[in-house]
Enzyme design. Structure first.
Site, PDB file in Angstrom:
ATOM      1  N   ASP A  98       6.086  17.344  13.917  1.00  0.00           N
ATOM      2  CA  ASP A  98       5.735  17.221  12.494  1.00  0.00           C
ATOM      3  C   ASP A  98       4.232  16.997  12.334  1.00  0.00           C
ATOM      4  O   ASP A  98       3.801  16.123  11.588  1.00  0.00           O
ATOM      5  CB  ASP A  98       6.528  16.069  11.866  1.00  0.00           C
ATOM      6  CG  ASP A  98       6.428  16.085  10.342  1.00  0.00           C
ATOM      7  OD1 ASP A  98       5.970  17.103   9.785  1.00  0.00           O
ATOM      8  OD2 ASP A  98       6.790  15.094   9.707  1.00  0.00           O
ATOM      9  N   GLY A 150       7.801   3.146   2.077  1.00  0.00           N
ATOM     10  CA  GLY A 150       8.341   4.034   3.092  1.00  0.00           C
ATOM     11  C   GLY A 150       9.827   4.236   2.918  1.00  0.00           C
ATOM     12  O   GLY A 150      10.443   3.735   1.970  1.00  0.00           O
ATOM     13  N   LYS A 202       5.003  -2.282   8.318  1.00  0.00           N
ATOM     14  CA  LYS A 202       6.173  -1.582   7.801  1.00  0.00           C
ATOM     15  C   LYS A 202       7.349  -2.544   7.822  1.00  0.00           C
ATOM     16  O   LYS A 202       7.624  -3.175   8.840  1.00  0.00           O
ATOM     17  CB  LYS A 202       6.503  -0.348   8.644  1.00  0.00           C
ATOM     18  CG  LYS A 202       5.430   0.729   8.612  1.00  0.00           C
ATOM     19  CD  LYS A 202       5.873   1.940   9.426  1.00  0.00           C
ATOM     20  CE  LYS A 202       4.833   3.052   9.376  1.00  0.00           C
ATOM     21  NZ  LYS A 202       5.263   4.238  10.141  1.00  0.00           N
ATOM     22  N   PHE A 236      12.266   3.097   4.817  1.00  0.00           N
ATOM     23  CA  PHE A 236      13.080   1.928   5.107  1.00  0.00           C
ATOM     24  C   PHE A 236      12.676   0.714   4.278  1.00  0.00           C
ATOM     25  O   PHE A 236      13.391  -0.271   4.247  1.00  0.00           O
ATOM     26  CB  PHE A 236      12.959   1.576   6.594  1.00  0.00           C
ATOM     27  CG  PHE A 236      13.542   2.626   7.494  1.00  0.00           C
ATOM     28  CD1 PHE A 236      14.907   2.717   7.690  1.00  0.00           C
ATOM     29  CD2 PHE A 236      12.731   3.533   8.148  1.00  0.00           C
ATOM     30  CE1 PHE A 236      15.447   3.679   8.525  1.00  0.00           C
ATOM     31  CE2 PHE A 236      13.262   4.503   8.983  1.00  0.00           C
ATOM     32  CZ  PHE A 236      14.636   4.569   9.168  1.00  0.00           C
ATOM     33  N   GLY A 237      11.564   0.744   3.606  1.00  0.00           N
ATOM     34  CA  GLY A 237      11.110  -0.403   2.829  1.00  0.00           C
ATOM     35  C   GLY A 237       9.647  -0.246   2.472  1.00  0.00           C
ATOM     36  O   GLY A 237       9.063   0.838   2.585  1.00  0.00           O
ATOM     37  N   GLU A 238       9.022  -1.358   2.083  1.00  0.00           N
ATOM     38  CA  GLU A 238       7.638  -1.317   1.649  1.00  0.00           C
ATOM     39  C   GLU A 238       6.681  -1.391   2.837  1.00  0.00           C
ATOM     40  O   GLU A 238       7.011  -1.923   3.896  1.00  0.00           O
ATOM     41  CB  GLU A 238       7.365  -2.485   0.697  1.00  0.00           C
ATOM     42  CG  GLU A 238       8.129  -2.368  -0.617  1.00  0.00           C
ATOM     43  CD  GLU A 238       8.106  -3.643  -1.423  1.00  0.00           C
ATOM     44  OE1 GLU A 238       7.756  -3.586  -2.606  1.00  0.00           O
ATOM     45  OE2 GLU A 238       8.449  -4.685  -0.874  1.00  0.00           O
ATOM     46  N   VAL A 239       5.461  -0.861   2.620  1.00  0.00           N
ATOM     47  CA  VAL A 239       4.401  -0.913   3.618  1.00  0.00           C
ATOM     48  C   VAL A 239       3.281  -1.776   3.048  1.00  0.00           C
ATOM     49  O   VAL A 239       2.835  -1.559   1.917  1.00  0.00           O
ATOM     50  CB  VAL A 239       3.875   0.491   3.975  1.00  0.00           C
ATOM     51  CG1 VAL A 239       2.815   0.401   5.065  1.00  0.00           C
ATOM     52  CG2 VAL A 239       5.007   1.396   4.411  1.00  0.00           C
ATOM     53  N   ILE A 246       0.830  -1.215   0.000  1.00  0.00           N
ATOM     54  CA  ILE A 246       0.000   0.000   0.000  1.00  0.00           C
ATOM     55  C   ILE A 246       0.860   1.259   0.000  1.00  0.00           C
ATOM     56  O   ILE A 246       0.342   2.365  -0.005  1.00  0.00           O
ATOM     57  CB  ILE A 246      -0.949   0.018   1.214  1.00  0.00           C
ATOM     58  CG1 ILE A 246      -0.165  -0.096   2.525  1.00  0.00           C
ATOM     59  CG2 ILE A 246      -1.984  -1.083   1.100  1.00  0.00           C
ATOM     60  CD1 ILE A 246      -1.024   0.041   3.775  1.00  0.00           C
TER      61      ILE A 246
END
EC number: 2.7.10.1
Length: 902
Positions: A664, A548, A571, A550-553, A545
């Site tokens: 943030d 990110g 994550k 650091f890698g895929e979500v 989906i």
């Protein structure tokens, strides 16, 4: 073409057939052109235009000169940035995008409807991500995706002599840039990375495993092999211990221990101390241990000492160079052998035959020592006692006599009467004693000539009181008062503390405070403390989906035995990460794990004890708040929007109560579930302020725009809950404006300058006045005067309890809230065509509705009312308001339509 004096111009220019590369669904059209100023033609300026149109048509074959206007679809209206006058030639360059191409080729066409225009060049191209080797994975040239495929996934191949645990892949963006590589390749054992290739280790070097590390020189006492070595074997007479890594150095055997000495400590008790010096040569190891063997000799016959001998601390595995030996017989001779061991001598023991000492003992005549006394039975007038003595050698096993002395405890020491008894056995019954009286007893063993031995300590025993039966222990009645008193004190203490806990005001109870995981010396400790470990077998991934930092979500399912399965977001950490990247990745879980609130994203757990680290959170079906609002522009009431803001404020109140500063807070970092419940997310990113004037807060995941940040945080790095309140005010504006970008297209420099000059964002369309006033309070320059999150939650609750308070709308200025270009032209309206106007307010999807309704000029647009807009097919409330307010702004003929034009 320059037919400006003639009406009803419709001039077309079409390209030849342009073949399309199959994967290029999106092409760019770069135009260079000149447009003449209509004012330079005098009287014909009323029919003159200053724009022309770009069209496109797809086809699977070249149709030659056949031309049908109906086959072409409009791409864009092309307007010049600079107009050419009679004496000043101005060349314009514009780029437009043609999306969603699917046929074998296409045509471009240009339509002129009455302009004086010269088309100088047309360049048609598509963007690609170039062929590249990244992390030893080769990726082919890839055509960038279109609007419907913002990220195009591309599989790579490891270079020669490199391997990867999973298929290396990367994403190609629409701008032709590679992002988020996944599945790093690493050189095989015996190879190292050299300039995007894997090269054999040189002779004398080795590499044992597939990794990103370089080849290492062979360690000590090993022999180097040829090139491409995986390991370096030990040289002769050198070894590795079973627990030594195969990549470590080799070691030799230790030499014998030196200077073995036996020292008698308590000869009469059969004790001695063995001590020695460490081996001169340890073989290069530090894991040296020692063992001691004992033999006893009677004449010329020697045999193992057996289990009778005692060693302190032990007879084997000694790390100190001394040992105490006891339980030795005084009439025997003993031989002790000390051996040195190391990790490489587990199967080869080195016998130190010369390292021993012999010591002789003579039988001792000293009497034994009385070691303890005990009460066997008592009555009101008698006490039965017995005692134990120290062990004796076999030669001393003969009868012993004892001397027993006793007296009353309470006697005056000046006139104390002692009774002395000589006994042949180690027990006695003493009669004719006073009832309920304490007596002190002392006993000692006598030697051969009646000499005294070691005496016992003085012990006290008491007879029973009159009328009590005899027993073998103390009377429990003496203990009952103490037991009852202890129970009373315990219950009083318990109930007092329970009353304090239940009845004191809530504010007196301790409040949980956020703990920064970076304060832990070992970050893994924080992860174990604040996050639950999940076994990977309980997680099933369903689909990607997002991508990110650091890698895929993934979206997935968490099914823990004994619990109902739940949808989760997963994550992942891409392979080939460094330890710092792993800690940065998991630090967000260490922070989230400390929070428990319905408006804070919930951490389900982490996977840290297995190869692929993961963070598992609850799944929010509607995704990020800013995108959700843009997709549902105008579909929600002010009451619903304020309800969403109340949830965000409640989550921030919880964080501020825990002394956590988010830093943030923005709509993009708020997630929305199916119930339109908003939850704060995105924790744990470190931020550094760059020094340049356009400075933005750089995080490991990208850049945070200045437009969400409080002035003191920009200027002095003062991040507090008050700076989070400023950010919350921007979030309120985003929500009420249905995801509009704060400060529109202003640069960071313009934003900072405007804020410092006291400019604040204007009220969005249909924003309740009370809500906008709260925004302005959040944006006060003095941070001490801004409301706190508990105040914000309280105010939003009041508004929701009184919906009528939301009916008063704040003043709205379309000239500020809709950024329109400067006016130009002779007809008094800011735009040359209806389509140009709709495109500027992002409503170009309604161009056909206006054309079909016969509204083709801006004069007709200016006459429209709300009912007219509805009648041509504009139904969504948000779109209806945007068009209506834009028309209102067009009617206000000011020379500059934006307060930012200065």
């Amino acid at each position: 073409v320059c037919n400006v004096g003639e009406r009803e111009q419709d001039n077309w220019l079409r390209t030849t057939f342009i073949q399309r590369r199959p994967s290029a669904s999106r092409v760019f059209v770069e135009l260079q052109f000149i447009v003449r100023d209509c004012n330079s033609f005098g009287g014909v300026s009323l029919t003159c235009k200053e724009t022309f149109n770009l069209f496109a048509s797809e086809s699977d074959a070249d149709v030659g000169t056949t031309f049908r206007k109906s086959q072409f679809k409009k791409v864009a209206t092309i307007a010049p940035d600079e107009i050419t006058s009679k004496s000043d030639l101005r060349i314009n360059t514009e780029i437009r995008v043609v999306e969603s191409l699917s046929h074998k080729g296409f045509y471009l066409a240009f339509q002129d409807i009455g302009a004086c225009v010269a088309l100088l060049s047309v360049r048609v191209y598509y963007k690609t991500c170039p062929a590249k080797v990244m992390s030893l994975a080769a990726f082919p040239e890839t055509v960038a995706g279109g609007e419907n495929q913002a990220l195009r996934e591309v599989n790579g191949v490891c270079v020669e002599n490199a391997i990867s645990e999973e298929q290396p892949r990367i994403y190609c963006t629409t701008d032709g840039e590679w992002v988020v590589p996944v599945g790093q390749c690493q050189c095989k054992p015996g190879y190292e990375e050299v300039e995007d290739a894997c090269q054999e280790c040189k002779p004398g070097f080795f590499k044992a495993a597939a990794s990103g590390a370089k080849c290492e020189p062979c360690p000590a006492n090993t022999q180097g092999l040829g090139s491409g070595a995986l390991l370096c074997p030990c040289m002769d007479d050198f070894f590795r211990a079973p627990d030594d890594p195969p990549t470590g150095p080799c070691s030799g055997l230790p030499s014998a221990p030196r200077e073995l000495v036996a020292t008698t400590t308590q000869l009469s008790a059969g004790k001695l101390l063995l001590s020695w010096s460490a081996p001169e040569d340890t073989g290069g190891r530090t894991d040296i241990t020692y063992s001691v063997e004992c033999q006893r000799c009677e004449g010329a016959v020697c045999q193992p000492c057996g289990e009778k001998i005692r060693y302190d601390p032990a007879s084997a595995g000694l790390t100190d160079t001394k040992v105490s030996v006891s339980e030795l017989d005084a009439h025997l001779n003993y031989t002790f052998t000390v051996e040195a061991h190391s990790g490489v001598s587990c199967d080869v023991f080195l016998r130190n035959d010369l390292s021993f000492a012999i010591i002789s003992f003579s039988p001792s005549t000293d009497p034994p020592k009385v070691t303890s006394m005990r009460l066997d039975e008592r009555t009101p007038t008698s006490l039965s006692l017995s005692w134990a003595i120290s062990p004796r050698p076999p030669a001393q096993h003969r009868p012993i006599r004892y001397e027993l002395t006793y007296r009353k405890k309470d006697d005056n020491l000046d006139v104390t009467t002692y009774t002395v008894l000589l006994l042949e056995k180690s027990s006695v019954q003493i009669n004719d004693l006073a009832p309920g009286t304490a007596y002190l007893f002392r006993v000692m063993a006598l030697g051969n000539e009646g000499t005294p031995g070691g005496s016992s300590m003085e012990d006290e025993f008491e007879t029973l009181r009159e009328g009590m039966k005899g027993d073998n222990h103390r009377d429990l009645l003496f203990l009952l008062p103490s037991i009852c008193l202890s129970l009373i004190i315990f219950f009083l203490f318990f109930f007092a503390n329970a009353w304090l806990f239940l009845c004191l005001p809530e504010q007196l109870k301790p409040l949980k405070t956020y703990v920064d995981p970076h304060t832990y010396e070992d970050p893994n400790t924080a992860i174990l403390k604040f996050a639950s470990e999940i076994h990977p077998s309980h997680i099933s991934k369903q689909k990607v989906i997002g991508a990110g930092e650091f890698g895929e979500v993934y979206r997935g399912i968490l099914k823990v035995p004994g619990r109902k399965e739940v949808a989760v977001a997963i994550k992942t950490l891409k392979p080939g990460y460094s330890e710092k990247q792993r800690q940065d990745f998991l630090s967000e879980a260490s922070i989230m794990g400390q929070f428990s609130h319905q408006n804070i994203i919930r951490l389900e757990g982490v996977v840290t004890k297995f190869k692929h680290a993961m963070i598992v959170t609850e799944y929010m079906e509607n995704g990020a708040l800013d995108k959700y609002l843009r997709d549902h522009d105008g579909e929600m009431t002010s009451f619903q929007l304020v309800g969403m803001l109340r949830g965000i404020a409640a989550g921030m109140k919880y964080l501020s109560d825990m002394s956590y500063v988010h830093r943030d807070l923005a709509a993009r970092n708020i997630l929305v579930n199916n119930n339109l419940e908003c939850k704060v997310s995105d924790f744990g990113l470190s931020r550094v302020l760059e020094d340049d004037p356009e400075g933005t807060y750089t995080t490991s995941g990208g850049k945070i725009p200045i437009r969400w940040t409080a002035p003191e945080a920009i200027a002095y790095r003062k991040f507090t809950s008050a700076s989070d309140v400023w950010s919350f005010g921007i979030v309120m504006w985003e929500v009420m404006a249905f995801g509009e970008r704060p400060y529109w297209d202003m640069s960071n420099h313009e934003v900072m300058k405007a804020i410092n000059e006291a400019f604040r964002l204007p009220a969005p369309m249909d924003c309740p006045s009370a809500v906008y006033q709260l925004m302005l309070q959040c944006w006060l320059q003095d941070r001490s005067k801004r409301p706190r999150f508990p105040d914000i939650v309280s105010l939003l609750d009041k508004l929701l309890r009184s919906p009528d308070s939301l009916k008063t709308i704040a003043d709205f200025d379309p000239r500020v809230s809709i950024r329109l270009p400067s006016t130009s032209g002779s007809d008094g309206s800011p735009f040359r065509s209806v389509s140009e106007w709709l495109e500027s307010i992002k409503m170009s999807q309604y161009s056909e509705n206006f054309t079909c309704a016969g509204i083709v000029t801006m004069d007709q647009v200016l006459q429209m009312k709300n009912e007219d807009i509805k009648n041509i097919g504009v139904r969504l409330p948000g779109h209806l308001k945007r068009i209506a307010y834009s028309i209102l702004g067009l009617k206000d003929q000011t020379s500059t339509l934006s307060v930012f034009a200065v």
